[in-house]
Write a protein that holds these residues in place. Structure first.
Motif, PDB file in Angstrom:
ATOM      1  N   LEU A  20       1.009  -1.320  -0.150  1.00 57.11           N
ATOM      2  CA  LEU A  20      -0.016   0.014  -0.092  1.00 57.11           C
ATOM      3  C   LEU A  20       0.759   1.153  -0.094  1.00 57.11           C
ATOM      4  O   LEU A  20       0.346   2.378  -0.625  1.00 57.11           O
ATOM      5  CB  LEU A  20      -0.961  -0.069   1.158  1.00 57.11           C
ATOM      6  N   PRO A  21       2.157   1.195   0.729  1.00 56.18           N
ATOM      7  CA  PRO A  21       2.875   2.730   0.644  1.00 56.18           C
ATOM      8  C   PRO A  21       3.494   2.753  -0.709  1.00 56.18           C
ATOM      9  O   PRO A  21       3.554   3.754  -1.177  1.00 56.18           O
ATOM     10  CB  PRO A  21       3.854   2.414   1.752  1.00 56.18           C
ATOM     11  N   LEU A  22       3.689   1.631  -1.443  1.00 57.03           N
ATOM     12  CA  LEU A  22       4.491   1.449  -2.500  1.00 57.03           C
ATOM     13  C   LEU A  22       3.291   2.094  -3.530  1.00 57.03           C
ATOM     14  O   LEU A  22       3.568   2.853  -4.639  1.00 57.03           O
ATOM     15  CB  LEU A  22       4.871   0.403  -3.004  1.00 57.03           C
ATOM     16  N   VAL A  23       2.143   1.658  -3.654  1.00 55.25           N
ATOM     17  CA  VAL A  23       1.029   2.094  -4.428  1.00 55.25           C
ATOM     18  C   VAL A  23       0.891   3.672  -4.367  1.00 55.25           C
ATOM     19  O   VAL A  23       0.629   4.351  -5.360  1.00 55.25           O
ATOM     20  CB  VAL A  23      -0.183   1.553  -4.320  1.00 55.25           C
ATOM     21  N   TYR A  24       0.840   3.888  -3.193  1.00 53.76           N
ATOM     22  CA  TYR A  24       1.021   5.560  -2.988  1.00 53.76           C
ATOM     23  C   TYR A  24       1.963   6.276  -3.438  1.00 53.76           C
ATOM     24  O   TYR A  24       1.726   7.409  -4.082  1.00 53.76           O
ATOM     25  CB  TYR A  24       0.735   5.776  -1.340  1.00 53.76           C
ATOM     26  N   ALA A  25       3.159   5.820  -3.245  1.00 52.01           N
ATOM     27  CA  ALA A  25       4.278   6.341  -3.861  1.00 52.01           C
ATOM     28  C   ALA A  25       4.080   6.444  -5.325  1.00 52.01           C
ATOM     29  O   ALA A  25       4.703   7.708  -6.003  1.00 52.01           O
ATOM     30  CB  ALA A  25       5.415   5.809  -3.578  1.00 52.01           C
ATOM     31  N   VAL A  26       3.716   5.359  -6.120  1.00 58.70           N
ATOM     32  CA  VAL A  26       3.637   5.301  -7.422  1.00 58.70           C
ATOM     33  C   VAL A  26       2.395   6.403  -7.805  1.00 58.70           C
ATOM     34  O   VAL A  26       2.803   7.139  -8.799  1.00 58.70           O
ATOM     35  CB  VAL A  26       2.916   4.006  -7.991  1.00 58.70           C
ATOM     36  N   ILE A  27       1.369   6.567  -7.264  1.00 52.93           N
ATOM     37  CA  ILE A  27       0.359   7.581  -7.587  1.00 52.93           C
ATOM     38  C   ILE A  27       1.028   9.058  -7.429  1.00 52.93           C
ATOM     39  O   ILE A  27       0.692   9.945  -8.031  1.00 52.93           O
ATOM     40  CB  ILE A  27      -0.919   7.454  -6.666  1.00 52.93           C
ATOM     41  N   TYR A  28       1.759   9.289  -6.095  1.00 52.79           N
ATOM     42  CA  TYR A  28       2.323  10.464  -5.730  1.00 52.79           C
ATOM     43  C   TYR A  28       3.067  11.209  -6.969  1.00 52.79           C
ATOM     44  O   TYR A  28       3.082  12.092  -7.133  1.00 52.79           O
ATOM     45  CB  TYR A  28       2.698  10.310  -4.447  1.00 52.79           C
ATOM     46  N   TYR A  29       4.225  10.080  -7.279  1.00 54.91           N
ATOM     47  CA  TYR A  29       5.205  10.805  -8.312  1.00 54.91           C
ATOM     48  C   TYR A  29       4.893  10.412  -9.732  1.00 54.91           C
ATOM     49  O   TYR A  29       5.610  10.743 -10.398  1.00 54.91           O
ATOM     50  CB  TYR A  29       6.527   9.878  -7.721  1.00 54.91           C
ATOM     51  N   CYS A  30       3.591   9.900 -10.058  1.00 55.76           N
ATOM     52  CA  CYS A  30       3.123   9.753 -11.492  1.00 55.76           C
ATOM     53  C   CYS A  30       3.394  10.946 -12.001  1.00 55.76           C
ATOM     54  O   CYS A  30       3.617  10.762 -13.363  1.00 55.76           O
ATOM     55  CB  CYS A  30       1.777   9.140 -11.320  1.00 55.76           C
TER      56      CYS A  30
ATOM     57  N   TRP B 167      12.465   7.161  -7.225  1.00 52.72           N
ATOM     58  CA  TRP B 167      11.268   6.449  -6.397  1.00 52.72           C
ATOM     59  C   TRP B 167      10.947   5.327  -7.130  1.00 52.72           C
ATOM     60  O   TRP B 167      10.743   4.335  -6.732  1.00 52.72           O
ATOM     61  CB  TRP B 167      10.293   7.430  -5.791  1.00 52.72           C
ATOM     62  N   TYR B 168      10.730   5.265  -8.658  1.00 52.14           N
ATOM     63  CA  TYR B 168       9.967   4.481  -9.363  1.00 52.14           C
ATOM     64  C   TYR B 168      10.910   3.174  -9.207  1.00 52.14           C
ATOM     65  O   TYR B 168      10.589   2.138  -9.397  1.00 52.14           O
ATOM     66  CB  TYR B 168       9.646   5.026 -10.583  1.00 52.14           C
ATOM     67  N   GLY B 169      12.150   3.459  -9.306  1.00 54.92           N
ATOM     68  CA  GLY B 169      13.279   2.475  -9.524  1.00 54.92           C
ATOM     69  C   GLY B 169      13.308   1.698  -8.072  1.00 54.92           C
ATOM     70  O   GLY B 169      13.114   0.463  -7.904  1.00 54.92           O
TER      71      GLY B 169
END
Length: 195
Positions: A121-131, A161-163
């Motif tokens: 869930l935190p990783l999904v949030y990071a993907v959305i945040y930096y998208c 962060w995506y890496g």
């Protein structure tokens, strides 16, 4: 063992009795293999945790009122809440290791739930945040737009962060796969093989 006189091989010891030998049940082989693989995944989880801890070190030292010039010169961006929440997933890995030792289905299920909540869930949030930043970096050729995304040490911060997210998702996915295999093997340990 050496025998006296001419060579004599007792009946049944020449290898023709292989059909009657004991074999290890499949669920025990699966269990041993997946335990080893899950331990490797947890080891890689620890490596990712130490990378995250290095990123969080500036904020942690600031909160402890400790000043180290070399770390301050790196001008590491302030962490977001998801980064600290993801670090909780390290504690969940101890639950996974304990369940491996004792073959506990319940604690392995708790490990799976913990990895989903504190890992994915935190990783999904990071993907959305930096998208947005990643999309602008990958598609835009306008210098004005590229100046408005967040950069760190000459690299786009969202892409870095995506890496990390890519590596972490792989580690968590393999961990969940091996944990599910272990649960299935442990549930089957009471059943007998029908031949």
């Amino acid at each position: 063992m050496a025998t006296k006189g001419p060579s004599y091989t007792p009946i049944g010891t020449d290898g023709t009795d292989h059909a009657y030998r004991q074999r290890i049940a499949a669920q025990y082989q699966i269990s041993a293999l997946n335990k080893s693989r899950l331990k490797y995944c947890i080891f890689f989880h620890y490596l990712l945790y130490f990378a995250m801890l290095a990123k969080l070190s500036s904020d942690i030292l600031d909160r402890l009122d400790i000043f180290i010039l070399e770390i301050e010169e790196l001008s590491i961006p302030q962490p977001l809440l998801w980064e600290y929440i993801w670090c909780i997933s390290l504690l969940v890995s101890f639950l996974g290791l304990a369940s491996i030792r004792r073959n506990r289905i319940k604690s392995m299920q708790q490990y799976i739930v913990g990895i989903i909540i504190f890992g994915y869930l935190p990783l999904v949030y990071a993907v959305i945040y930096y998208c947005k930043d990643v999309w602008i970096y990958l598609t835009s050729q306008d210098e004005y737009e590229l100046d408005h995304i967040h950069w760190w040490q000459g690299y786009p911060y969202g892409l870095l962060w995506y890496g990390f997210v890519l590596l972490a998702v792989q580690v968590h996915s393999f961990s969940l796969y091996f944990a599910c295999n272990l649960i299935n093997a442990w549930k089957a340990r009471g059943t007998r093989k029908m031949e």
